[in-house]
Design an enzyme around this catalytic site. Structure first.
Site: not given
Length: 355
Positions: A38, A42, A51, A87, A162
């Site tokens: 990551r 972030r 973003r 992702d 998920y």
């Protein structure tokens, strides 16, 4: 041919002799290589700026934006490898699954998959479904030069969780109910997801990925016997599908101390270790013939420079006898991490391990 192969009679590519790929191949390195899960996004203000106003899934389909975000931590921190900004649910979205990534929640599936009829919604992934990935990799490999680019995908178990739960889950009750209650449907679901995942990784490798990482974020919820019986075959299928490319294959999960040997057995060349297991003990559990990646607790980065360097030194000392070691966090960079702490950590590891 992959971005890091050096076949007989041909010149090595620019990334072949990088510290990162040497460590993955368990060869002597000029210094211990560092990258952070990551790292692309972030915690970086420049990431938040580019973003701004762009939903996560949309940002993953804009090649120029993906390239910029992927490059940001390389420029700022001087890490030894870039990781592609994306992702794990991108391939699911690409084949038509109705999902969204909701801020503060994560991936949410509109219609969970819980029956055999639902399997039909999981069609094969083709390169045409993800042309933006190929385009972004082209931009990145030209810009990165000798710096390796890591591709990645979600592992079948985590994607299945998920899909079955409908989103993130603390207890994975629907997932486990399907796994225990209808083992044949479960096996068919994971096999289908293994094909989709392998296809997604192949696209990235053929576009220039120097290594690939399979993220099994939720698999730590399983006991070893359940992993071996109900998950290992699908993960192995993914790794075998990309074995012919000659790129290092990394396997990582969270809370997987009891599964480390099995993660390697699935076909990984490098096993990622979270912060709960010391690297020397992890090496014992994984066995010979594998490099290790890890494993600083991401929360340590909030403790100040002296504490960070002390804990990093412990990890480096523990890793001193390993066949190959890639320094990383034991999980992803936390969103409120001070970027300067990451930059200082890279410099510290490089300085301390210079050979």
């Amino acid at each position: 041919m992959s971005a890091n192969q050096s076949p007989a009679g041909q010149q090595p590519t620019a990334t072949y002799d990088s510290a990162f790929l040497k460590a993955c191949r368990r060869e002597p390195v000029p210094h211990t290589p560092v990258w952070f899960m990551r790292q692309a996004g972030r915690s970086l203000p420049e990431y938040l700026k580019v973003r701004e106003g762009i939903p996560m899934l949309e940002s993953c389909t804009r090649p120029e934006l993906v390239a910029e975000i992927t490059l940001q931590p390389v420029r700022r921190h001087g890490v030894d490898a870039a990781i592609y900004f994306s992702d794990i649910v991108v391939p699911l979205k690409a084949i038509g699954i109705d999902l969204d990534i909701k801020p503060g929640v994560g991936p949410v599936i509109a219609n969970p998959i819980r029956s055999r009829a639902d399997l039909a919604r999981l069609r094969d992934l083709t390169p045409e479904d993800v042309t933006y990935v190929t385009e972004a990799f082209g931009l990145l490999t030209r810009e990165l030069g000798a710096t390796p680019l890591i591709g990645f995908a979600g592992a079948p178990f985590t994607l299945a969780s998920y899909l079955v739960e409908g989103g993130p889950s603390r207890n994975h009750e629907h997932t486990k109910a399907l796994m225990y209650g209808d083992p044949q449907l479960w096996a068919d679901l994971l096999d289908r997801l293994a094909d989709i995942t392998a296809a997604f990784l192949r696209v990235q490798i053929e576009a220039g990925a120097s290594a690939v990482q399979l993220f099994d974020s939720w698999v730590g919820a399983l006991a070893p016997a359940d992993y071996r019986r109900s998950v290992l075959p699908a993960s192995r299928k993914v790794f075998e599908a990309v074995s012919g490319y000659g790129v290092p294959r990394i396997h990582f999960g969270v809370g997987t101390g009891e599964l480390l040997g099995l993660l390697g057995e699935a076909g990984a060349d490098v096993v990622g270790v979270d912060w709960r297991v010391p690297l020397d003990e992890a090496a014992r559990r994984v066995g010979p013939g594998k490099a290790l990646q890890g494993n600083l607790d991401p929360a340590v980065l909030f403790a100040g420079r002296e504490a960070v360097e002390s804990k990093a030194r412990e990890i480096l000392d523990t890793a001193a006898g390993l066949e190959g070691h890639v320094f990383n966090l034991g999980h992803g960079v936390l969103p409120t991490t001070d970027p300067d702490a990451l930059t200082r950590l890279v410099e510290y590891v490089h300085t301390q391990t210079a050979r």
